[in-house]
Enzyme design. Structure first.
Site, mmCIF file in Angstrom:
data_model
loop_
_atom_site.group_PDB
_atom_site.id
_atom_site.type_symbol
_atom_site.label_atom_id
_atom_site.label_comp_id
_atom_site.label_asym_id
_atom_site.label_seq_id
_atom_site.Cartn_x
_atom_site.Cartn_y
_atom_site.Cartn_z
ATOM 1 N N GLY A 39 0.822 -1.210 0.000
ATOM 2 C CA GLY A 39 0.000 0.000 0.000
ATOM 3 C C GLY A 39 0.853 1.255 0.000
ATOM 4 O O GLY A 39 0.402 2.334 -0.377
ATOM 5 N N CYS A 45 12.381 -1.245 4.876
ATOM 6 C CA CYS A 45 13.267 -0.165 5.310
ATOM 7 C C CYS A 45 12.496 1.102 5.674
ATOM 8 O O CYS A 45 12.621 1.616 6.781
ATOM 9 C CB CYS A 45 14.300 0.112 4.221
ATOM 10 S SG CYS A 45 15.411 1.442 4.653
ATOM 11 N N GLY A 118 1.826 -9.463 -6.677
ATOM 12 C CA GLY A 118 2.210 -10.044 -7.965
ATOM 13 C C GLY A 118 2.528 -11.531 -7.841
ATOM 14 O O GLY A 118 3.191 -11.943 -6.885
ATOM 15 N N THR A 147 11.410 -9.040 -3.518
ATOM 16 C CA THR A 147 10.340 -9.208 -2.530
ATOM 17 C C THR A 147 10.833 -9.204 -1.085
ATOM 18 O O THR A 147 10.039 -9.391 -0.166
ATOM 19 C CB THR A 147 9.557 -10.509 -2.815
ATOM 20 O OG1 THR A 147 10.511 -11.575 -3.005
ATOM 21 C CG2 THR A 147 8.707 -10.386 -4.067
ATOM 22 N N GLY A 186 21.857 -9.261 18.037
ATOM 23 C CA GLY A 186 22.352 -8.707 16.765
ATOM 24 C C GLY A 186 21.947 -7.244 16.661
ATOM 25 O O GLY A 186 21.652 -6.580 17.672
ATOM 26 N N HIS A 450 40.001 20.872 11.735
ATOM 27 C CA HIS A 450 40.080 20.891 13.189
ATOM 28 C C HIS A 450 39.093 21.912 13.746
ATOM 29 O O HIS A 450 38.977 23.001 13.179
ATOM 30 C CB HIS A 450 41.505 21.292 13.621
ATOM 31 C CG HIS A 450 41.649 21.413 15.100
ATOM 32 N ND1 HIS A 450 41.735 20.312 15.915
ATOM 33 C CD2 HIS A 450 41.683 22.507 15.905
ATOM 34 C CE1 HIS A 450 41.828 20.730 17.172
ATOM 35 N NE2 HIS A 450 41.806 22.046 17.197
#
Ligand code: FAD
Ligand code: NAD
Length: 471
Positions: A39, A45, A118, A147, A186, A450
């Site tokens: 949608g 992500c 699909g 996918t 992790g 710097h």
């Protein structure tokens, strides 16, 4: 969509891999369709991964800093309160702004975007079950499978995204749990543990390896990270495996086997986050209709040009080989379009950076010390602590170090490992250096402004090729 028109490229999946390929192909003048069932565009992500988690990480850090790190800076604050609903709203605003932006970019590049699922009906035809009802078919000269992936479930613990959650539940909790057990230390585990721990949850991370951060993280850096996260209030149980759980009582009970030498024990918490990795996602894609098989880990098998065994069907991103990272998916997406259009493309898998957005951030690129040791590759190490960097000191933000590994003969850079403020930005310099085959002396002789944190990067290079000035 017109069923009669052949497209140059039909892309299944509108995540980072799919939408970037769509834009690139549009820019190359190809006729492109991108099919996405969520949608919204942007995949894991943008919708439930990198972007929402970084909003929560950024804002929970700000909250935590206001609570615990202002008085020493001479800033007196009054009553500080967290409004969790608005905290989540800020995340949702970031997500919706970015996903709409991607939709605009597809339009701008002439890509047809179809909202639906699909499924292959033949090697060139994709049937789309439209989100709004009904169906259509698109035919492509080339087809790209993009996918993505989904959270790996923990056998015997049913995910309800309220009490037993994956990262998707962890970015949307409606109240701050008192206690949380994270299965898997992790990247997802530690980022989400950071968010909730900063908001007040007592978090215990259970990890079956002997180090946090996954096997890719340099062991010295992983140890330093664990120490800093422990100081922030997180508990760790390493070398410990979760055997099973019981969710029937109000507190969830987990049975864990012993850390080396210890006794089996039972832990309980209000919420359990399952963060033991992700697996490729191909459900509903109809791969069986075209006789395409997966490898033993469920990945679509491709050659070096991302071709499956049916050459005009290619595949990139989380659903195939390689690290499950958005920027890796993006690189592959550009390369695969170049292969289709021009016959050549390129991704340098030795130069893909990793960043963990905890506080401090942890970032690395290239080989770790344990990688080099196990391959018996000789190396030289140079490190520079942020406690000796003027900007980090001034900012009162000086935990961490930059570590470089180089070939002792040629001085060529082999790996960079950073824990510290802004490590995720600084690693770009390491990635560029590695990509260009720089020596540590090249970096050491490059003028750095710097006072900046980046001077720690230069000084680590100096420490590798000769001696640092400020340490
Ligand atoms: P996905 O983003 O999963 O996209 C695939 C899309 O395909 C999905 O939108 C799905 O709906 C769609 N789709 C699937 N099947 C069909 C079908 N049959 N028809 C139509 N559409 C279909 N990576 C980073 O580099 N940095 C980070 O900070 C980072 N943070 C993360 C945080 C979390 C909590 C998680 C879970 C992941 C994170 N990642 C991060 C990993 C990153 O999200 C993935 O590597 C990236 O999304 C992979 O992109 P992809 O396009 O291959 O797959
Ligand atoms: P991961 O592979 O990074 O970590 C999973 C951890 O769980 C490992 O350390 C593993 O040893 C441990 N584990 C596995 N089974 C276990 C068990 N039964 N008991 C205890 N520990 C167990 O996977 P993840 O953290 O779930 O992330 C999934 C993917 O998403 C990764 O590829 C990651 O790179 C990506 N991601 C990236 C970012 C980022 O780049 N900042 C952020 C989030 C996710």
């Amino acid at each position: 969509a017109s069923a009669s028109e052949d497209k140059d490229l039909v892309i299944i999946g509108g995540g980072v891999a799919g939408y970037v390929a769509a834009i690139k192909a549009g820019q190359e003048g190809m006729k492109v369709t991108c099919i996405e069932k969520r949608g919204t565009l942007g995949g894991t992500c943008l919708n439930v991964g990198c972007i929402p988690s970084k909003s929560l990480l950024n804002n929970s850090h700000l909250y935590h800093q206001i609570l615990h790190d202002t008085a020493n800076r001479g800033i007196e604050v009054g009553d500080v309160k967290l409004n969790l609903a608005n905290f989540m709203k800020a995340k949702d605003t970031a997500v919706s702004g970015l996903t709409k932006g991607v939709e605009f970019l597809l339009k701008k590049n002439g890509v047809e975007y179809i909202k639906g699922e699909g499924t292959f009906v033949s090697e060139n035809d994709i049937k789309v079950a439209l989100n709004d009802g009904g169906e259509t078919t698109v035919r492509g000269k080339n087809i790209l499978i993009a996918t993505g992936s989904e959270a790996t479930p923990f056998p015997g613990l049913e995910i309800d995204e309220k009490r037993v959650i994956t990262s998707t539940g962890a970015i949307a909790l409606e109240k701050i749990p008192e206690t949380m057990i994270v299965i898997g230390g992790g990247i997802i585990g530690l980022e989400m543990a950071s968010v909730w721990s900063r908001l007040g949850t007592k978090v215990t991370v259970v990890e079956f390896l002997g180090q946090i951060g996954g096997p890719g993280m340099d062991t010295e850096i992983a140890k330093a990270t664990q120490k800093l996260l422990k100081k922030q209030g997180m508990e760790f149980k390493l070398n410990t495996k979760v055997l099973g759980g019981d969710t029937t009582a109000s507190m969830i009970k987990l049975d864990v086997d012993a850390a080396k030498g210890g006794k089996p024990e039972s832990l309980d918490a209000d919420v359990v986050l399952v963060a033991i990795g992700r697996r490729p996602y191909t459900k509903g894609l109809g791969l069986e209709n075209i006789g395409m098989e997966l490898d033993e880990r469920g990945r679509v098998i491709v050659d070096s040009e991302y071709r499956t065994k049916i050459p005009h069907i290619r595949c990139v991103g989380d659903v195939t080989f390689g690290p499950m990272l958005a920027h890796k998916a993006e690189e592959e997406a550009v390369a695969v379009v170049e292969y289709i259009k021009k016959g050549f493309g390129h991704v340098n898998y030795a130069c893909i950076p990793s960043v963990m957005y905890t506080y401090p951030e942890v970032a690395w690129v290239g080989q770790s010390e344990q990688d080099l040791k196990s391959q018996k590759i000789p190396y030289r190490v140079g490190t520079f602590p942020f406690s000796a960097n003027s900007r980090a000191k001034t900012n009162m933000d000086s935990d961490g170090l930059v570590k470089m590994l180089a070939d002792p003969e040629t001085d060529r850079l082999l790996g960079v490992h950073i824990i510290g403020p802004n490590a995720g930005e600084m690693i770009a310099e390491g990635t560029l250096a590695l990509e260009y085959g720089a020596s540590t002396e090249d970096i050491a002789r490059t003028c750095h402004a710097h006072p900046t944190l980046a001077e720690a990067f230069k000084e680590a290079a100096m420490a590798t090729s000769s001696k640092a000035i400020h340490f």
